[in-house]
Design a protein around this motif. Structure first.
Motif, PDB file in Angstrom:
ATOM      1  N   ARG A   1      -3.063 -76.646 -15.168  1.00  0.00           N
ATOM      2  CA  ARG A   1      -3.370 -77.633 -14.134  1.00  0.00           C
ATOM      3  C   ARG A   1      -3.211 -76.896 -12.812  1.00  0.00           C
ATOM      4  O   ARG A   1      -2.095 -76.457 -12.497  1.00  0.00           O
ATOM      5  CB  ARG A   1      -2.355 -78.759 -14.259  1.00  0.00           C
ATOM      6  N   PHE A   2      -4.289 -76.702 -12.085  1.00  0.00           N
ATOM      7  CA  PHE A   2      -4.173 -76.001 -10.801  1.00  0.00           C
ATOM      8  C   PHE A   2      -3.335 -76.848  -9.849  1.00  0.00           C
ATOM      9  O   PHE A   2      -3.489 -78.071  -9.793  1.00  0.00           O
ATOM     10  CB  PHE A   2      -5.559 -75.736 -10.203  1.00  0.00           C
ATOM     11  N   ILE A   3      -2.449 -76.181  -9.075  1.00  0.00           N
ATOM     12  CA  ILE A   3      -1.563 -76.926  -8.163  1.00  0.00           C
ATOM     13  C   ILE A   3      -2.006 -76.796  -6.709  1.00  0.00           C
ATOM     14  O   ILE A   3      -1.370 -77.335  -5.818  1.00  0.00           O
ATOM     15  CB  ILE A   3      -0.097 -76.454  -8.297  1.00  0.00           C
ATOM     16  N   GLY A   4      -3.089 -76.076  -6.473  1.00  0.00           N
ATOM     17  CA  GLY A   4      -3.573 -75.890  -5.111  1.00  0.00           C
ATOM     18  C   GLY A   4      -4.511 -74.709  -5.092  1.00  0.00           C
ATOM     19  O   GLY A   4      -5.026 -74.299  -6.151  1.00  0.00           O
ATOM     20  N   GLU A   5      -4.737 -74.152  -3.889  1.00  0.00           N
ATOM     21  CA  GLU A   5      -5.578 -72.958  -3.840  1.00  0.00           C
ATOM     22  C   GLU A   5      -5.050 -71.988  -2.801  1.00  0.00           C
ATOM     23  O   GLU A   5      -4.232 -72.335  -1.950  1.00  0.00           O
ATOM     24  CB  GLU A   5      -7.040 -73.315  -3.575  1.00  0.00           C
ATOM     25  N   ILE A   6      -5.520 -70.746  -2.893  1.00  0.00           N
ATOM     26  CA  ILE A   6      -5.043 -69.672  -2.020  1.00  0.00           C
ATOM     27  C   ILE A   6      -6.134 -69.343  -1.017  1.00  0.00           C
ATOM     28  O   ILE A   6      -7.282 -69.113  -1.394  1.00  0.00           O
ATOM     29  CB  ILE A   6      -4.676 -68.434  -2.863  1.00  0.00           C
ATOM     30  N   ARG A   7      -5.759 -69.366   0.264  1.00  0.00           N
ATOM     31  CA  ARG A   7      -6.711 -68.990   1.316  1.00  0.00           C
ATOM     32  C   ARG A   7      -6.396 -67.569   1.774  1.00  0.00           C
ATOM     33  O   ARG A   7      -5.270 -67.289   2.195  1.00  0.00           O
ATOM     34  CB  ARG A   7      -6.628 -69.957   2.510  1.00  0.00           C
ATOM     35  N   THR A   8      -7.368 -66.676   1.626  1.00  0.00           N
ATOM     36  CA  THR A   8      -7.210 -65.281   2.052  1.00  0.00           C
ATOM     37  C   THR A   8      -8.408 -64.902   2.914  1.00  0.00           C
ATOM     38  O   THR A   8      -9.405 -65.629   2.951  1.00  0.00           O
ATOM     39  CB  THR A   8      -7.141 -64.322   0.835  1.00  0.00           C
ATOM     40  N   PRO A   9      -8.343 -63.756   3.588  1.00  0.00           N
ATOM     41  CA  PRO A   9      -9.491 -63.343   4.412  1.00  0.00           C
ATOM     42  C   PRO A   9     -10.653 -62.776   3.592  1.00  0.00           C
ATOM     43  O   PRO A   9     -11.667 -62.415   4.170  1.00  0.00           O
ATOM     44  CB  PRO A   9      -8.904 -62.229   5.304  1.00  0.00           C
ATOM     45  N   TRP A  10     -10.511 -62.690   2.246  1.00  0.00           N
ATOM     46  CA  TRP A  10     -11.496 -61.937   1.460  1.00  0.00           C
ATOM     47  C   TRP A  10     -12.404 -62.864   0.658  1.00  0.00           C
ATOM     48  O   TRP A  10     -11.965 -63.510  -0.296  1.00  0.00           O
ATOM     49  CB  TRP A  10     -10.770 -60.962   0.538  1.00  0.00           C
ATOM     50  N   SER A  11     -13.660 -62.904   1.056  1.00  0.00           N
ATOM     51  CA  SER A  11     -14.604 -63.806   0.383  1.00  0.00           C
ATOM     52  C   SER A  11     -15.483 -63.063  -0.609  1.00  0.00           C
ATOM     53  O   SER A  11     -16.296 -63.660  -1.300  1.00  0.00           O
ATOM     54  CB  SER A  11     -15.489 -64.496   1.422  1.00  0.00           C
ATOM     55  N   ASP A  12     -15.288 -61.759  -0.691  1.00  0.00           N
ATOM     56  CA  ASP A  12     -16.139 -60.945  -1.557  1.00  0.00           C
ATOM     57  C   ASP A  12     -15.243 -59.931  -2.258  1.00  0.00           C
ATOM     58  O   ASP A  12     -14.363 -59.331  -1.645  1.00  0.00           O
ATOM     59  CB  ASP A  12     -17.184 -60.233  -0.684  1.00  0.00           C
ATOM     60  N   ARG A  13     -15.474 -59.748  -3.572  1.00  0.00           N
ATOM     61  CA  ARG A  13     -14.638 -58.826  -4.345  1.00  0.00           C
ATOM     62  C   ARG A  13     -14.589 -57.428  -3.765  1.00  0.00           C
ATOM     63  O   ARG A  13     -13.561 -56.761  -3.826  1.00  0.00           O
ATOM     64  CB  ARG A  13     -15.214 -58.708  -5.750  1.00  0.00           C
ATOM     65  N   ALA A  14     -15.703 -56.970  -3.212  1.00  0.00           N
ATOM     66  CA  ALA A  14     -15.772 -55.597  -2.700  1.00  0.00           C
ATOM     67  C   ALA A  14     -14.839 -55.405  -1.505  1.00  0.00           C
ATOM     68  O   ALA A  14     -14.517 -54.273  -1.149  1.00  0.00           O
ATOM     69  CB  ALA A  14     -17.213 -55.259  -2.309  1.00  0.00           C
ATOM     70  N   LEU A  15     -14.406 -56.504  -0.881  1.00  0.00           N
ATOM     71  CA  LEU A  15     -13.552 -56.386   0.309  1.00  0.00           C
ATOM     72  C   LEU A  15     -12.071 -56.611  -0.006  1.00  0.00           C
ATOM     73  O   LEU A  15     -11.202 -56.347   0.825  1.00  0.00           O
ATOM     74  CB  LEU A  15     -14.009 -57.398   1.367  1.00  0.00           C
ATOM     75  N   CYS A  16     -11.751 -57.098  -1.208  1.00  0.00           N
ATOM     76  CA  CYS A  16     -10.356 -57.343  -1.597  1.00  0.00           C
ATOM     77  C   CYS A  16      -9.593 -56.034  -1.749  1.00  0.00           C
ATOM     78  O   CYS A  16     -10.093 -55.119  -2.393  1.00  0.00           O
ATOM     79  CB  CYS A  16     -10.306 -57.997  -2.973  1.00  0.00           C
TER      80      CYS A  16
END
Lengths: 160, 160
Positions: free
Chosen positions: A25-40
């Motif tokens: 059961r997801f409890i929320g979500e994570i906000r990060t600056p990375w919207s693309d795998r290549a930039l993570c």
């Protein structure tokens, strides 16, 4: 889960039964600056940018007491990873490594774990440094880092 | 998941929607000396008894390369824990702590994480020290400890 994607030379795919042994059961979500795998980044840094663990409102009271811990463990669901690779070739050079000898997101149960620095808590948002996942990644759990946590329940007879 | 059990004074139970956001596939089970909760240590010790991570046969090749790591991270499913407590009173004294400020097995997604000492690998069994879970606990994942692991894939342009 993109399990129809091509694999690299020597990588091995398992024919798996349906994933139905237990449910999350997801409890929320994570906000990060990375919207693309290549930039993570591949591994988060405690000097990296602020990221936000945004809890569903029902879980806000479950943060009570967390601020006492400078380091916390975060569990999340790598929802865009395939789950059926037994051995992988991370460099794509034909040399293979077992999935359990890697920290790759490609694994049978794609649960990410990070130890992050707790900066502050604002309502139902926990601001941390050290994440390395995509923006919007589903959040599974937050707990104090094991090194600074002392069990709170009374000792058990005859047990450490 | 024993969510009908009584709670202690001041503990709070959430009315949760069904757990159906993602599904897990157990990859094996953990054999430990502890068949009863009252006998389990609260935190494992690297000098504790040998425990066995017994993989399903399909995953044995995924261990390739793991022996290089003296410390490994183990994820497992605490299948006997209730999942709906928002705040808990571990001492039963009425003082409450948020679920996310505890390492209690009682949490919305009861995933245990341990850093254990890798002793040896025998076929599809990984022998480790430092577990603290019940005998028969379902196994979710094994990965190298983050402190000794270096990402294997090539660096990404413009990223750490």
């Amino acid at each position: 889960m993109s399990e129809d994607k091509p694999v690299r030379p020597n990588e091995r795919v398992a024919a798996l039964r349906p994933a139905a042994d237990a449910s999350l059961r997801f409890i929320g979500e994570i906000r990060t600056p990375w919207s693309d795998r290549a930039l993570c980044p591949r591994q988060g840094s405690h000097d990296g940018p602020d990221c936000r663990l945004v809890l569903d409102p029902i879980w806000q009271p479950a943060l009570e007491g967390l601020i006492d811990y400078p380091l916390i463990e975060v569990l999340y669901w790598l929802d865009r990873s395939r789950r059926d690779l037994i051995v992988q070739s991370p460099k794509g050079d034909g040399r293979i490594i077992g999935t359990f000898a890697l920290r790759s997101p490609v694994r049978p149960n794609p649960i990410g774990t990070s130890i992050v620095r707790l900066m502050c808590i604002e309502g139902r948002e926990v601001i941390v440094r050290g994440m390395d996942c995509l923006d919007g990644t589903p959040l599974l759990d937050i707990k104090p880092d094991r090194r600074s946590f002392t069990p709170k329940a009374p000792p058990k007879p005859g047990v450490d």
